[in-house]
Structures are given as structure tokens and as C-alpha cells.
Motif scaffolding. Structure first.
Motif, PDB file in Angstrom:
ATOM      1  N   GLY A  95       0.832  -1.075   0.051  1.00 57.04           N
ATOM      2  CA  GLY A  95      -0.138  -0.039  -0.021  1.00 57.04           C
ATOM      3  C   GLY A  95       0.948   1.110  -0.010  1.00 57.04           C
TER       4      GLY A  95
ATOM      5  N   VAL B 209       4.099   0.811   2.274  1.00 50.25           N
ATOM      6  CA  VAL B 209       3.937  -0.253   3.225  1.00 50.25           C
ATOM      7  C   VAL B 209       4.389  -1.535   2.281  1.00 50.25           C
TER       8      VAL B 209
ATOM      9  N   LYS C 154       6.087  -0.538   7.346  1.00 44.81           N
ATOM     10  CA  LYS C 154       5.545   0.943   6.795  1.00 44.81           C
ATOM     11  C   LYS C 154       6.748   1.724   6.948  1.00 44.81           C
TER      12      LYS C 154
ATOM     13  N   GLU D 177       0.921   8.180  15.587  1.00 45.47           N
ATOM     14  CA  GLU D 177       0.646   6.638  14.954  1.00 45.47           C
ATOM     15  C   GLU D 177       1.446   5.703  15.721  1.00 45.47           C
TER      16      GLU D 177
ATOM     17  N   VAL E 205      -3.382  -4.974  14.180  1.00 48.18           N
ATOM     18  CA  VAL E 205      -2.295  -5.106  13.641  1.00 48.18           C
ATOM     19  C   VAL E 205      -1.121  -4.767  14.597  1.00 48.18           C
TER      20      VAL E 205
ATOM     21  N   LEU F 131       5.505  -4.211  11.500  1.00 49.21           N
ATOM     22  CA  LEU F 131       4.118  -4.512  11.717  1.00 49.21           C
ATOM     23  C   LEU F 131       3.762  -5.865  11.520  1.00 49.21           C
ATOM     24  N   ASP F 132       2.775  -6.500  12.154  1.00 52.29           N
ATOM     25  CA  ASP F 132       2.177  -8.051  11.567  1.00 52.29           C
ATOM     26  C   ASP F 132       1.882  -7.759  10.235  1.00 52.29           C
ATOM     27  N   LEU F 133       2.111  -8.903   9.399  1.00 51.10           N
ATOM     28  CA  LEU F 133       1.642  -9.051   7.909  1.00 51.10           C
ATOM     29  C   LEU F 133       0.316  -9.758   7.991  1.00 51.10           C
ATOM     30  N   ALA F 134      -0.827  -9.147   7.438  1.00 46.47           N
ATOM     31  CA  ALA F 134      -1.985  -9.774   7.112  1.00 46.47           C
ATOM     32  C   ALA F 134      -1.897 -10.188   5.787  1.00 46.47           C
ATOM     33  N   THR F 135      -1.930 -11.796   5.769  1.00 49.66           N
ATOM     34  CA  THR F 135      -1.517 -12.201   4.389  1.00 49.66           C
ATOM     35  C   THR F 135      -2.511 -12.186   3.409  1.00 49.66           C
TER      36      THR F 135
ATOM     37  N   GLY G  50      -5.287  -9.845   2.791  1.00 53.30           N
ATOM     38  CA  GLY G  50      -5.665  -8.660   2.197  1.00 53.30           C
ATOM     39  C   GLY G  50      -6.688  -7.977   2.768  1.00 53.30           C
TER      40      GLY G  50
ATOM     41  N   GLU H 277     -11.484  -1.014   3.758  1.00 52.28           N
ATOM     42  CA  GLU H 277     -10.067  -1.101   3.497  1.00 52.28           C
ATOM     43  C   GLU H 277      -9.117  -1.123   4.601  1.00 52.28           C
ATOM     44  N   ASN H 278      -9.415  -0.699   5.828  1.00 49.52           N
ATOM     45  CA  ASN H 278      -8.696  -0.928   6.862  1.00 49.52           C
ATOM     46  C   ASN H 278      -8.966  -2.112   7.592  1.00 49.52           C
TER      47      ASN H 278
ATOM     48  N   LEU I  16      -8.151  -5.904   7.851  1.00 47.92           N
ATOM     49  CA  LEU I  16      -7.445  -6.704   6.842  1.00 47.92           C
ATOM     50  C   LEU I  16      -7.637  -8.390   7.415  1.00 47.92           C
TER      51      LEU I  16
ATOM     52  N   THR J 119      -6.032  -2.071  10.769  1.00 52.93           N
ATOM     53  CA  THR J 119      -4.801  -1.468  10.632  1.00 52.93           C
ATOM     54  C   THR J 119      -4.981  -0.031  10.426  1.00 52.93           C
ATOM     55  N   ASP J 120      -3.907   0.700  10.092  1.00 49.00           N
ATOM     56  CA  ASP J 120      -3.826   1.945   9.731  1.00 49.00           C
ATOM     57  C   ASP J 120      -4.201   3.000  10.828  1.00 49.00           C
TER      58      ASP J 120
HETATM   59  N1  CKG Z   1      -1.272   2.231   6.451  1.00 49.21           N
HETATM   60  C1  CKG Z   1      -0.908   1.133   7.092  1.00 49.21           C
HETATM   61  O1  CKG Z   1      -0.569   1.042   8.255  1.00 49.21           O
HETATM   62  C2  CKG Z   1      -1.023  -0.163   6.310  1.00 49.21           C
HETATM   63  N2  CKG Z   1      -1.395  -0.173   5.176  1.00 49.21           N
HETATM   64  N3  CKG Z   1      -1.483  -1.647   4.832  1.00 49.21           N
HETATM   65  C3  CKG Z   1      -1.754  -2.050   3.267  1.00 49.21           C
HETATM   66  C4  CKG Z   1      -3.000  -1.241   3.003  1.00 49.21           C
HETATM   67  C5  CKG Z   1      -3.614  -1.498   1.639  1.00 49.21           C
HETATM   68  C6  CKG Z   1      -4.564  -0.517   1.356  1.00 49.21           C
HETATM   69  N4  CKG Z   1      -5.658  -0.818   2.415  1.00 49.21           N
HETATM   70  C7  CKG Z   1      -5.205  -0.603   3.658  1.00 49.21           C
HETATM   71  C8  CKG Z   1      -4.099  -1.443   4.077  1.00 49.21           C
HETATM   72  C9  CKG Z   1      -0.938  -2.458   5.728  1.00 49.21           C
HETATM   73  C10 CKG Z   1      -0.724  -1.584   6.898  1.00 49.21           C
HETATM   74  C11 CKG Z   1      -0.225  -2.084   8.320  1.00 49.21           C
HETATM   75  C12 CKG Z   1       0.347  -3.152   8.173  1.00 49.21           C
HETATM   76  C13 CKG Z   1      -0.184  -4.366   7.031  1.00 49.21           C
HETATM   77  C14 CKG Z   1      -0.034  -5.579   7.375  1.00 49.21           C
HETATM   78  N5  CKG Z   1      -0.452  -6.419   6.147  1.00 49.21           N
HETATM   79  C15 CKG Z   1      -0.943  -5.937   5.209  1.00 49.21           C
HETATM   80  N6  CKG Z   1      -1.411  -6.895   4.196  1.00 49.21           N
HETATM   81  C16 CKG Z   1      -2.016  -6.552   2.864  1.00 49.21           C
HETATM   82  C17 CKG Z   1      -1.976  -7.996   2.105  1.00 49.21           C
HETATM   83  C18 CKG Z   1      -2.648  -7.881   0.830  1.00 49.21           C
HETATM   84  C19 CKG Z   1      -3.058  -6.511   0.286  1.00 49.21           C
HETATM   85  C20 CKG Z   1      -3.008  -5.336   1.209  1.00 49.21           C
HETATM   86  C21 CKG Z   1      -2.324  -5.498   2.193  1.00 49.21           C
HETATM   87  N7  CKG Z   1      -1.126  -4.580   4.877  1.00 49.21           N
HETATM   88  C22 CKG Z   1      -0.692  -3.764   5.672  1.00 49.21           C
END
Ligand code: CKG
Length: 311
Positions: free
Chosen positions: A39, A46, A61, A80, A95, A111-115, A117, A161-162, A164, A174-175
Motif C-alpha cells: 500500500g 507499506v 511501513k 501513529e 495489527v 508490523l504484523d503481516l495480514a496475508t 488482504g 479497506e482498513n 485486513l 490497521t492504519d
Molecule cells: N497504512 C498502514 O498502516 C498499512 N497499510 N497496509 C496496506 C494497505 C493496503 C490498502 N488498504 C489498507 C491497507 C498495511 C498496513 C499496516 C500493516 C499491514 C499488514 N498487512 C497488510 N497486508 C496486505 C495484504 C494484501 C493486500 C493489502 C495489504 N497490509 C498492511
């Protein structure tokens, strides 16, 4: 035996050695293999990354320090980080921030990964979610947001969108770039949020509170079940008009319990929203958890129960 002075000298030598060790072993970007971009924000990118020492995957990030300084937004990045630190590793639906480090150009939040999406992607693909799925995810969102509020943090930009999905398809909020740490009774007053999820009090009085997050939860529950926004005009201004005049309606067949819940979250008065009261009080978070829509939810096993099929 060593004289006191010699003991002091050897202690200081050990301390500096351990500091050197920590200095040498301090994290840096070189400790990670960076992968795809997940993102992009106005001040941040990110990326997926693998910690080379363990093979563990994270989302990192990366915030551009010069850009943050030029736009005088360094305080936003620090806010943040403070919100993430305050939330700690205390809840499975958030997250978590594992480490931070920086170099001359960037701040890095590991940060944690959210696999799996975004929830938004799932709703878009499926059109809407089944009632069972919507109920399960609504309960996880309510549980995670209640935790965030117990830490006196308000998210202020809750939206699909936030939200995950982790590798088990459980929610990870997240975010926290728009989050605010507030004094328990304080209200925040800077404009943030995304048009379709913004609360009336923000539009009319430029105020947000924990209850603004409850309004957003109402918007998200409506959207998961109906497959469309509760408030949507042909422009952002018209969307805001609909919100201010509470101009929304339910599609035929919308679950009656869900309808009642959404109507109680769409109370114009933030204090009247279900769950907006003080914990333990008549309209506290418990009142939201015990709404009939959540009757079949087991709150104590919510994060370990098997996830319903995503449909
Ligand atoms: N802004 C953030 O902190 C953030 N942004 N992303 C990806 C964005 C994509 C658009 N929508 C909001 C999230 C993340 C994080 C935190 C930490 C974080 C952890 N895992 C993922 N995983 C994703 C996996 C596939 C597609 C998008 C995100 N993404 C994030």
C-alpha cells in the motif's frame, strides 16, 4: 578482591560493551529482504518484508522523513507510533507493531503481516457477505474496537479497506495513521475519515469521539450485509448531506436484528449510540455485545473459533 574503583571500571566496561552489542545488533533495513508493495500513503509505503534472521514475514511501513518534515507531519507519524505502542500486543484483532528503527531518510514500523488482504476486496468480489459471515466479522470488529477504546485510542477511519484478514481469515484492524489518543472524556477535533463512514458530529461540529468509531461500525455492518454503502451521494458533498440528515434506508430482506443494531448505531446523538456509554453502565460496550444480532456469538472463543466460510 578488586578495589571498589576497579569494580566500577570493569562494570562500566561491561556496560559499554553491551551497549556496543545492542548498537551493533540494532535493527536496520539490511536485516530484511523487502518484497511487494502492499500500500502507498501520502507519506508512507507499506512493503512485505522477510526478517532474514528468522525468515518471519512482516509488513514494514516506511515513512519518508524529509516529506514528513516538509509537510510538518512528523507529529502524525509519532502519534501513529504512540497509538500502536499503547495498543501493544494486547489483542488479536489489531495489527501489532513489533519494532521501529530509522535511517537518514526513513522511519520504519515493523508490523504484523495480514496475508489475506482487505475485507473491502472480499466484499467487492462477493458483492455482499452472508449473514453468518457478517455477524462473525461484525463481532470481531466490535471486540477489537472495544479493546482500542479501553486503551483510550480512537481509530477515526474505520472502513473495510482498513480491515485486513490474516492467514486464518480473522480480522486485523490497521492504519492507525489517523488514530488519536484521547483523555477518557475528551473529544478530538481534527477532520479525518473517509466520506461514506464519517459521523454527523464530525461534519456538524468537527468533533470525533469513541462514538464516531461506533458510527463507522454501523456503516460497515450495513455494507457487509447490503453490499453497498449506507450513505452514498453522487458527490462527497451529497454523501455528507445524506449523513447529516440521516438519509438512509434498508434493502428488502435486510435481517431484522441487523437492521435494529444498525439503527441504534446510527443515532445522531453520539451518546445515544449503542455501546457509547461508560463500561459497566446501562449503555456501555456490554450493551452492544448483548444485542440480539450477536446472540449466537461466543465472545470468549471468538478469536479461536473456526472462521465461517467466506461467502
Ligand atoms: N497504512 C498502514 O498502516 C498499512 N497499510 N497496509 C496496506 C494497505 C493496503 C490498502 N488498504 C489498507 C491497507 C498495511 C498496513 C499496516 C500493516 C499491514 C499488514 N498487512 C497488510 N497486508 C496486505 C495484504 C494484501 C493486500 C493489502 C495489504 N497490509 C498492511
Amino acid at each position: 578482591t578488586l578495589t571498589a574503583a576497579a569494580q566500577a571500571r570493569s562494570k562500566s566496561r561491561n556496560r559499554s560493551k553491551s551497549q556496543n552489542r545492542s548498537a551493533n545488533s540494532r535493527l536496520s533495513a539490511a536485516d530484511f529482504a523487502f518484497g511487494e508493495t502492499l500500500g502507498e500513503g501520502s507519506y508512507s509505503t507499506v512493503m512485505r518484508a522477510t526478517y532474514l534472521r528468522t525468515g518471519q514475514e512482516y509488513a514494514i511501513k516506511i515513512l519518508d522523513k524529509n516529506h514528513l518534515m516538509r509537510k510538518e507531519k512528523m507529529h502524525v507519524a509519532l502519534a501513529e507510533k504512540n497509538a500502536l505502542v499503547k495498543l501493544g500486543a494486547g489483542h488479536p484483532g489489531i495489527v501489532h507493531l513489533h519494532w521501529t528503527f530509522q535511517d537518514d531518510w526513513s522511519l520504519f514500523f515493523v508490523l504484523d503481516l495480514a496475508t489475506n488482504g482487505e475485507m473491502q476486496t472480499r466484499i467487492s468480489r462477493l458483492g455482499s457477505l452472508s449473514l453468518t459471515c457478517s455477524r462473525y466479522y461484525a463481532a470481531q470488529i466490535v471486540d477489537a474496537v472495544d479493546y482500542i477504546h479501553t486503551k483510550d485510542v480512537i481509530h477515526r477511519d474505520l472502513k473495510p479497506e482498513n480491515l485486513l484478514l490474516d492467514n486464518a481469515y480473522r480480522i486485523k484492524i490497521t492504519d492507525f495513521g489517523t488514530a488519536k489518543i484521547i483523555e477518557p472524556s475528551e473529544r478530538a477535533n481534527t477532520f479525518v475519515g473517509t466520506a461514506q463512514y464519517v459521523s454527523p458530529e464530525l461534519l456538524e461540529k468537527n468533533e470525533t469521539s469513541k462514538s464516531s468509531d461506533l458510527w463507522a461500525i454501523g456503516c460497515i455492518i450495513y455494507q457487509m450485509i447490503a453490499g453497498r454503502f449506507a450513505f452514498q451521494g453522487l458527490s462527497e458533498y451529497l454523501t455528507w448531506q445524506k449523513i447529516k440528515s440521516l438519509d438512509y434506508s434498508f434493502p428488502d430482506g435486510f435481517d431484522p436484528d441487523a437492521k435494529d443494531l444498525v439503527e441504534r448505531l446510527f443515532a445522531r446523538d453520539p451518546l445515544q449510540r449503542l455501546g457509547a456509554g461508560l463500561p459497566g453502565g446501562p449503555n456501555g460496550p456490554e450493551a452492544l455485545r448483548s444485542h440480539p444480532f450477536f446472540a449466537s456469538i461466543s465472545w470468549s472463543t471468538l478469536w479461536t473459533d473456526p472462521v465461517p466460510p467466506l461467502e
